[in-house]
Design an enzyme around this catalytic site. Structure first.
Site, PDB file in Angstrom:
ATOM      1  N   GLU A 171       0.862  -1.188   0.000  1.00  0.00           N
ATOM      2  CA  GLU A 171       0.000   0.000   0.000  1.00  0.00           C
ATOM      3  C   GLU A 171       0.891   1.228   0.000  1.00  0.00           C
ATOM      4  O   GLU A 171       1.951   1.250   0.640  1.00  0.00           O
ATOM      5  CB  GLU A 171      -0.898   0.008   1.245  1.00  0.00           C
ATOM      6  CG  GLU A 171      -1.740   1.278   1.335  1.00  0.00           C
ATOM      7  CD  GLU A 171      -2.864   1.210   2.359  1.00  0.00           C
ATOM      8  OE1 GLU A 171      -2.813   0.367   3.266  1.00  0.00           O
ATOM      9  OE2 GLU A 171      -3.795   2.022   2.229  1.00  0.00           O
ATOM     10  N   ASN A 196     -12.142  -3.215   0.468  1.00  0.00           N
ATOM     11  CA  ASN A 196     -11.078  -3.497   1.435  1.00  0.00           C
ATOM     12  C   ASN A 196     -11.674  -3.830   2.794  1.00  0.00           C
ATOM     13  O   ASN A 196     -12.078  -4.955   3.029  1.00  0.00           O
ATOM     14  CB  ASN A 196     -10.116  -2.309   1.513  1.00  0.00           C
ATOM     15  CG  ASN A 196      -9.056  -2.481   2.586  1.00  0.00           C
ATOM     16  OD1 ASN A 196      -8.456  -3.546   2.697  1.00  0.00           O
ATOM     17  ND2 ASN A 196      -8.838  -1.467   3.410  1.00  0.00           N
ATOM     18  N   GLU A 197     -11.801  -2.815   3.662  1.00  0.00           N
ATOM     19  CA  GLU A 197     -12.329  -3.089   5.013  1.00  0.00           C
ATOM     20  C   GLU A 197     -13.753  -2.575   5.115  1.00  0.00           C
ATOM     21  O   GLU A 197     -14.042  -1.695   5.916  1.00  0.00           O
ATOM     22  CB  GLU A 197     -11.448  -2.403   6.057  1.00  0.00           C
ATOM     23  CG  GLU A 197     -10.186  -3.168   6.341  1.00  0.00           C
ATOM     24  CD  GLU A 197      -9.336  -2.523   7.441  1.00  0.00           C
ATOM     25  OE1 GLU A 197      -9.568  -1.350   7.777  1.00  0.00           O
ATOM     26  OE2 GLU A 197      -8.440  -3.215   7.955  1.00  0.00           O
ATOM     27  N   CYS A 221      -6.700   0.824   2.894  1.00  0.00           N
ATOM     28  CA  CYS A 221      -7.698   1.906   2.851  1.00  0.00           C
ATOM     29  C   CYS A 221      -7.524   2.821   1.650  1.00  0.00           C
ATOM     30  O   CYS A 221      -8.460   3.538   1.280  1.00  0.00           O
ATOM     31  CB  CYS A 221      -7.615   2.742   4.121  1.00  0.00           C
ATOM     32  SG  CYS A 221      -8.109   1.844   5.588  1.00  0.00           S
TER      33      CYS A 221
END
Ligand code: AHR
Length: 658
Positions: free
Chosen positions: A46, A376-377, A245
């Site tokens: 990331e 993602n989350e 994120c």
């Protein structure tokens, strides 16, 4: 700074030691419990902590195209005063191109006299230059009125001493690309680039770019060699990208959009990095994404590493820790189309629209994409609703692509339980779980997957790292306590390879001065990099992943922390090896005797031991390999090996099958 490379190879004959108090372990080589997936140990990348811009992407100029929100951020004008009409030598103005261009700004330099108007780029917390190394300078310029006859480009140190110099003669009144070579005369971690204009007049400038020639595989405008080497040495099974994120964006408008990261680099529209001002403890207002390391470079890197690409895309929900903005289901199409087009970009024939772009960028062969991640989350019914739409569209068009879904940010609790339950009902193929927990949690959770449904979705332990203080605390350390606890936990991942198909530590990289989140697996500055203790744990497991899971037991039971002992075992049917991983999380030596049944083995094996005296120990720029594996020989007599496991240690034992 001193760099110590541990090259000691201690040869210790361990057989027969410590017969008293031995724990007797048994390994059943003959029976394969399950296959180990080639993706078992991978890498999560990331752009956080300057991992891409300022890190892996070797560009040395910060804000090369004057596109930051403050368009001259990173550029210093030492002999000009913006607030005075009588500024001494000249001025830089930012001008908009207008129209639909994605590189919005350029810089107009007005030089008033021959006093030497200067622009200095400060780099990413300076520029790391190495004595006698060669650097490529590129810029676009257009001559306007007057006669700026020469642009001198120099490396300088803090005191202004020149550490290398070149020049460019601008010749054209149209935009033109220029390049030059700089050779550094000294090694300096915090050099800057000084650009001096001679003659008076006006000149437009854009894309001022500087790269070392010595990049990974020598690619022009490529990646930092030392950092890719650290990744390569892990032999990762997959490369997850671009996060994290960063996929989601704080708002939907600021999400990661892969289509904006391919094609000519000067046309890739920059975006503020979502980690820029996320943490008050580490504000990084000069953090933007140039996307010089975009999706083409990502696929190419995966190929270089021999890693399966695993891209994660926005599912139409912005980060739920920030705005949580949602795209309505009626308007989800463009997001779904992005996923379908990415598959075409990676795998499509060169005659398809996106396959053609890949071909034009120099890669006619497909990248062999097999996985794609949706979100993602994310959590809640909003995620499930959107996941269903993506899943249907992807499977309808690409039935062989495996979809990775997410269970949210936490490994337990309402969000997790809801997500898992719903995804299971939908026969999700692979579910991503994240855990940022304290070291004890990792030791206590080595059995986490022992009771997971073998027929249910497979698990991607997609982001994890032991946090020595608290999640995302700036005081977290990459210490041995965290690393050895992760090792204990990983034996549990490996023992459950039937369910756990992919795993990755997160985050991957951090710049010594540009980080926002700690701990991180690899640390770097402008000149050097090192793997943490956690890196060496990952490397030992990944380099020894084997092909088949076999059992290692004590009194018929797996070792999941009884008497602080954890273990897993594999065989590699290609290399004809049996590999045991043993983790001792106690403060005492543990003596063991392992009986290996079911195959004839060579009488000498290899032991690799990773340990450190104190749990607070860490690797550092000064002692980058303080905690790194030490190799020795181990004897085997009648298929039995005895050894003593050091306090707080990970030991890998490797035996060759006859
Ligand atoms: O790894 C850092 C962040 O932690 C990731 O971006 C996010 O997915 C998680 O919350």
């Amino acid at each position: 700074m001193k760099r110590i490379h541990k090259t000691v190879t201690v040869v210790v004959l361990l057989t027969g030691f410590f017969a008293f108090g031995q724990q007797k372990l048994e390994v059943d080589i003959a029976n394969t419990i399950t296959k180990i997936q080639p993706t078992m140990f991978g890498v999560f990348f990331e752009d956080i902590n300057f991992a891409a811009d300022g890190g892996l992407y070797a560009e040395m100029i910060k804000n090369r195209s004057f596109e930051f929100e403050a368009p001259l951020m990173g550029w210093i004008q030492p002999n000009s005063d913006k607030h005075s009409l009588n500024n001494e030598s000249g001025i830089a103005d930012i001008i908009k191109y207008g129209g639909t261009v994605t590189n919005h700004n350029f810089c107009r330099v007005t030089v008033k006299n021959d006093k030497g108007y200067v622009l200095i780029n400060e780099g990413f917390r300076g520029m790391g230059i190495k004595k006698e190394a060669h650097y490529n300078l590129f810029l676009e310029a257009k001559k306007l009125q007057g006669n700026i006859s020469k642009i001198t480009i120099q490396f300088i140190d803090k005191a202004g001493n020149v550490l290398g110099e070149t020049s460019i003669i601008p010749t054209s009144s149209d935009w033109k690309n220029y390049s030059a070579e700089l050779i550094a005369t000294k090694t300096e971690a915090k050099a800057q680039l000084k650009v001096t204009f001679q003659g008076a007049g006006q000149l437009d400038l854009d894309m001022i770019s500087l790269f070392p020639q010595d990049t990974w595989k020598g690619r022009k405008k490529g990646l930092r060699k030392d950092l890719v080497q650290l990744l390569y040495d892990l032999k990762p099974g997959f490369l997850r990208f671009p996060g994290g994120c960063i996929v989601e964006g704080r708002t939907l408008a600021k999400r990661y959009q892969w289509k904006k990261t391919v094609g000519p680099i000067e046309e890739r529209e920059i975006l503020v990095n979502r980690w820029n001002t996320e943490f008050a403890h580490k504000l990084t207002p000069d953090y933007f994404q140039s996307f010089g390391l975009g999706f083409f470079e990502y696929f190419q890197l995966s190929e270089d590493l021999g890693a399966t690409p695993l891209p994660i895309l926005s599912c139409g929900i912005a980060c739920q820790f920030n705005t949580g903005e949602l795209v309505s289901l009626e308007n989800l199409d463009p997001y779904v189309q992005d996923a379908l087009d990415l598959i075409e970009f990676a795998n499509g024939a060169v005659t398809t629209p996106w396959g053609k772009i890949r071909n034009d960028m120099g890669h006619p062969a497909p990248f062999n994409l097999k996985f794609i991640g949706v979100g993602n989350e994310q959590w809640g019914p909003q995620y499930i609703e959107r996941y269903k739409v993506f899943s249907k569209a992807i499977k309808d068009k690409y039935p062989n692509i495996t979809i990775v879904s997410g269970s949210g940010p936490f490994p337990e609790g309402d969000y997790f339980d809801y997500g898992m339950k719903e995804l299971k009902k939908l026969n999700a193929e692979i579910i991503d779980e994240h855990y940022y927990k304290n070291p004890k949690w990792f030791r206590d959770n080595a059995t986490r997957y022992d009771n997971y449904d073998r027929k249910g979705p497979k698990i991607f332990a997609g982001e994890y790292a032991a946090q020595s203080v608290a999640i995302a605390s700036p005081d977290n350390k990459n210490n041995w306590d965290c690393a050895v606890s992760e090792a204990a936990f990983i034996t549990g991942l490996e023992r459950n390879a039937e369910v756990v198909h992919l795993t990755s530590y997160a985050p991957l990289m951090a710049h010594e001065e540009g980080w926002q989140w700690t701990p991180d697996m690899i640390w770097f500055n402008n000149l050097e990099s090192y793997g943490t203790a956690n890196y060496y744990v990952q490397k030992l497991f990944s380099n020894n992943k084997g092909t088949d899971l076999i059992s290692i037991t004590k009194e018929g039971k797996p070792l999941v922390g009884q008497e602080n002992l954890y273990a897993s075992a594999v065989k590699d049917i290609i290399k004809k090896e049996v590999i045991l991983k043993l983790v001792n999380t106690s403060a005492d030596i543990q003596n063991i005797e392992v009986s290996l049944k079911g195959e004839k083995l060579m009488s000498k094996g290899i032991a690799q031991v990773l340990t450190s005296e104190k749990l607070a120990d860490e690797n550092s720029f000064e002692f980058p390999q303080k905690i790194s594996p030490i190799e020795s020989e181990i004897n085997l007599k009648k298929e039995k090996a005895s050894t003593s496991l050091a306090p707080y240690s990970l030991t890998v034992l490797k035996f060759k099958m006859k």
